[in-house]
Scaffold this motif. Structure first.
Motif, PDB file in Angstrom:
ATOM      1  N   ASN A   1      37.127  40.154  37.521  1.00 17.30           N
ATOM      2  CA  ASN A   1      36.509  41.476  37.413  1.00 17.30           C
ATOM      3  C   ASN A   1      35.005  41.396  37.254  1.00 17.30           C
ATOM      4  O   ASN A   1      34.369  42.185  36.559  1.00 17.30           O
ATOM      5  CB  ASN A   1      37.100  42.260  36.245  1.00 17.30           C
ATOM      6  CG  ASN A   1      38.554  42.552  36.449  1.00 17.30           C
ATOM      7  OD1 ASN A   1      39.006  42.686  37.590  1.00 17.30           O
ATOM      8  ND2 ASN A   1      39.331  42.654  35.389  1.00 17.30           N
TER       9      ASN A   1
ATOM     10  N   ARG B   1      44.746  45.974  34.240  1.00 20.49           N
ATOM     11  CA  ARG B   1      44.035  45.195  35.258  1.00 20.49           C
ATOM     12  C   ARG B   1      44.595  45.442  36.666  1.00 20.49           C
ATOM     13  O   ARG B   1      44.765  44.515  37.461  1.00 20.49           O
ATOM     14  CB  ARG B   1      44.103  43.700  34.932  1.00 20.49           C
ATOM     15  CG  ARG B   1      43.401  43.319  33.642  1.00 20.49           C
ATOM     16  CD  ARG B   1      43.449  41.818  33.414  1.00 20.49           C
ATOM     17  NE  ARG B   1      42.765  41.443  32.200  1.00 20.49           N
ATOM     18  CZ  ARG B   1      43.341  41.348  31.002  1.00 20.49           C
ATOM     19  NH1 ARG B   1      44.637  41.626  30.884  1.00 20.49           N
ATOM     20  NH2 ARG B   1      42.653  40.999  29.941  1.00 20.49           N
TER      21      ARG B   1
ATOM     22  N   ALA C   1      43.550  39.191  38.625  1.00 21.72           N
ATOM     23  CA  ALA C   1      42.889  39.563  37.375  1.00 21.72           C
ATOM     24  C   ALA C   1      43.736  39.229  36.167  1.00 21.72           C
ATOM     25  O   ALA C   1      43.206  38.973  35.082  1.00 21.72           O
ATOM     26  CB  ALA C   1      42.568  41.054  37.390  1.00 21.72           C
TER      27      ALA C   1
END
Length: 541
Positions: A61, A430, A304
């Motif tokens: 991210n 996420r 992620a």
């Protein structure tokens, strides 16, 4: 660098001076870079394409791992060379044509796309040509004698006309069967040719050529006058082709339906596992079947979620500090208290390592608590938005037609009330990169049109769905590589394994044979279930 100056092909001194100046600038830049790099410690750098995560460095991210250099640290050294491929000018005396690196990449990509299209439609083109040859051959057998020696042919009686009718229906059935089995676009591009398809194509061509040779030698050269026998010859060819098509159905469609093997598919990054039963297939066909199951059953690969363990490991390593008290240049080591202090720090680090499972436990518990909290807020926000929509629908029934909103406007009106809660939930889990605002609004409008409940709307966001539920841009895997020790055209065997590799992860496939089941029967005599109840007169029953 002056990119707008014009140089002649014969101005040797000017070009030489320009090259010397550029060489001096590059040498000075290399000297500055080398002086800066000499201060830093040596590091191993892995260069990845832009916006393309790899297995060694998954997506985090946009946040670098602890202990790794940030992009801003390296930007100062490479800022002057970011656009060197676009600003460099090559001056020659015979040509002024220049081409950029993007155009070269575009040419290679266009050539690759044309090659892939050619490989994709080549089997369809070959099948179409063979089908035309198969259908045109019986008609040619009937028409050639009519045009070459019509005066010598015998009249066609009732039996011959009945054969015409039979031949017409058989050709129609063969045409529909070939269209259903062969004339369809391929699902994938395989590395090797399918053995059964190649065998059936060769057998069809061999059968057709054999009939053509017999027709040329025994009918065309002799100019046979028995037209009834020629029609029977054409009907026999169509019958043979129908039997070949039946063989194709058995080999291509029916042989692999009976399960023979159980395959275990494991995704390399997160360990997601599925088990499937498949039949007698080649390695490449089994790989294609497994990929179809993968897009249907496996949840979307989310890099992620893999960064949490690496953050934890980097945080643990950053907390360890080891001092060498016996170093010759360490003046602090001569003090009597520093040795005990270093040993105490090493002991504390060891205790922290022993308590890593506690940190993992509380971290997962805190994550689950935050997810439940965000989920509860999201459910309440969506239910309130849908309640507001139902209230607006009742008001619209009494309003004038000009004041009624369509579904798209209603979705845009209630979306801001739930957007913040949905965004926070997706960030916590996420999965914010899997859903765009446009797709969420489109799904909301779809639920409003079909009068769905809030739970039906939230089902696609509360739990990760299969890969096909999302757009192709979210799959992150459009080209797969099959890695196998055995030949990809050979059949599956007990204990064989292979690997399906894409850009970000691998699928490890292990094949196990389904055991032979021995089922026996045990007969129970119906008379053995009978019993007698004896009651005594003294009892109260």
């Amino acid at each position: 660098m002056d990119t707008e100056s014009t140089h002649s092909g014969y101005s040797y001194h000017s070009s030489r001076s320009g090259r010397s100046n550029r060489h001096g600038d590059r040498s000075r830049e290399r000297h500055k870079t080398s002086s800066k790099d000499s201060v830093r410690s040596e590091k191993s750098v892995v260069i990845n394409p832009p916006d393309t995560p790899s297995q060694e460095s998954p997506v985090t991210n946009g946040e670098p791992l602890p202990g790794e250099p940030t992009p801003a640290e390296d930007q100062g050294d490479d800022a002057q060379d970011d656009n060197w491929g676009e600003t460099t000018t090559a001056v020659t005396g015979t040509s002024e044509l220049s081409i950029s690196q993007e155009e070269v990449v575009g040419l290679g990509k266009g050539l690759h796309d044309r090659t892939e299209d050619f490989r994709r439609y080549l089997p369809l083109a070959v099948g179409s040509l063979v089908g035309l040859l198969v259908l045109a051959t019986p008609l040619a057998f009937l028409l050639l004698p009519v045009f070459m020696w019509p005066d010598r042919l015998q009249a066609c009686g009732t039996a011959c006309e009945g054969l015409f009718l039979s031949l017409a229906f058989k050709l129609l059935i063969l045409l529909m069967a070939m269209w259903a089995l062969f004339l369809k676009p391929g699902r994938a591009s395989l590395p090797r040719v399918c053995v059964y398809r190649a065998f059936l194509t060769t057998l069809t061509l061999l059968l057709t050529m054999s009939y053509w040779l017999f027709f040329g030698v025994r009918i065309l050269e002799a100019q046979d006058e028995d037209y009834h026998g020629i029609v029977q010859f054409a009907v026999s060819l169509v019958d043979s082709q129908l039997f070949v098509h039946y063989l194709a159905v058995v080999l291509l469609e029916l042989r692999h339906l009976q399960p023979c093997y159980s395959v275990c598919v494991i995704r390399s990054t997160d360990g997601e596992t599925r088990h499937y039963n498949i039949g007698q297939l080649s390695v490449q066909k089994a790989a294609l079947t497994i990929l179809e199951y993968y897009y249907r059953d496996f949840p979307l690969h989310n890099p992620a979620l893999l960064s949490a363990s690496k953050h934890r490991a980097a945080k643990h390593l950053a907390g360890l500090k080891v001092y060498n008290v016996d170093a010759p240049g360490n003046t602090a080591g001569a003090q009597p208290g520093n040795g005990n202090q270093s040993r105490a720090m090493v002991t504390a680090a060891a205790k922290r390592k022993d308590s890593a499972h506690n940190e993992l436990y509380y971290e997962e518990a805190d994550y689950e608590r935050r997810v439940r909290k965000r989920r509860a807020r999201l459910v309440v926000a969506v239910e309130e938005a849908f309640t507001h929509i139902r209230r607006m629908k009742k008001e619209d029934e009494q309003a004038t037609p000009s004041d009624i909103m369509d579904v798209r406007e209603a979705a845009l009106a209630i979306f801001p009330s739930m957007a913040r809660a949905l965004q926070k939930y997706l960030r916590t889990t996420r999965r914010q990169h899997c859903h765009s605002m446009e797709s969420i609004q489109k799904h909301l409008a779809f639920c409003l049109v079909n009068n769905m409940s809030p739970k039906a709307f939230l089902e696609g966001y509360l739990a990760p769905g299969p890969t096909l539920q999302y757009g192709p841009e979210r799959w992150m895997a459009d080209q797969w590589t099959l890695v196998s020790e055995a030949s990809v055209t050979s059949g599956l065997k007990e204990g064989s394994d292979f690997l399906l590799r894409c850009l970000d992860f691998n699928l490890a496939v292990t094949v196990k044979g389904i055991p032979y089941i021995r089922l026996t029967e045990e007969f129970i005599d119906p008379k053995s279930h009978k019993f007698i109840l004896l009651l005594q007169s003294e009892t109260s029953v």
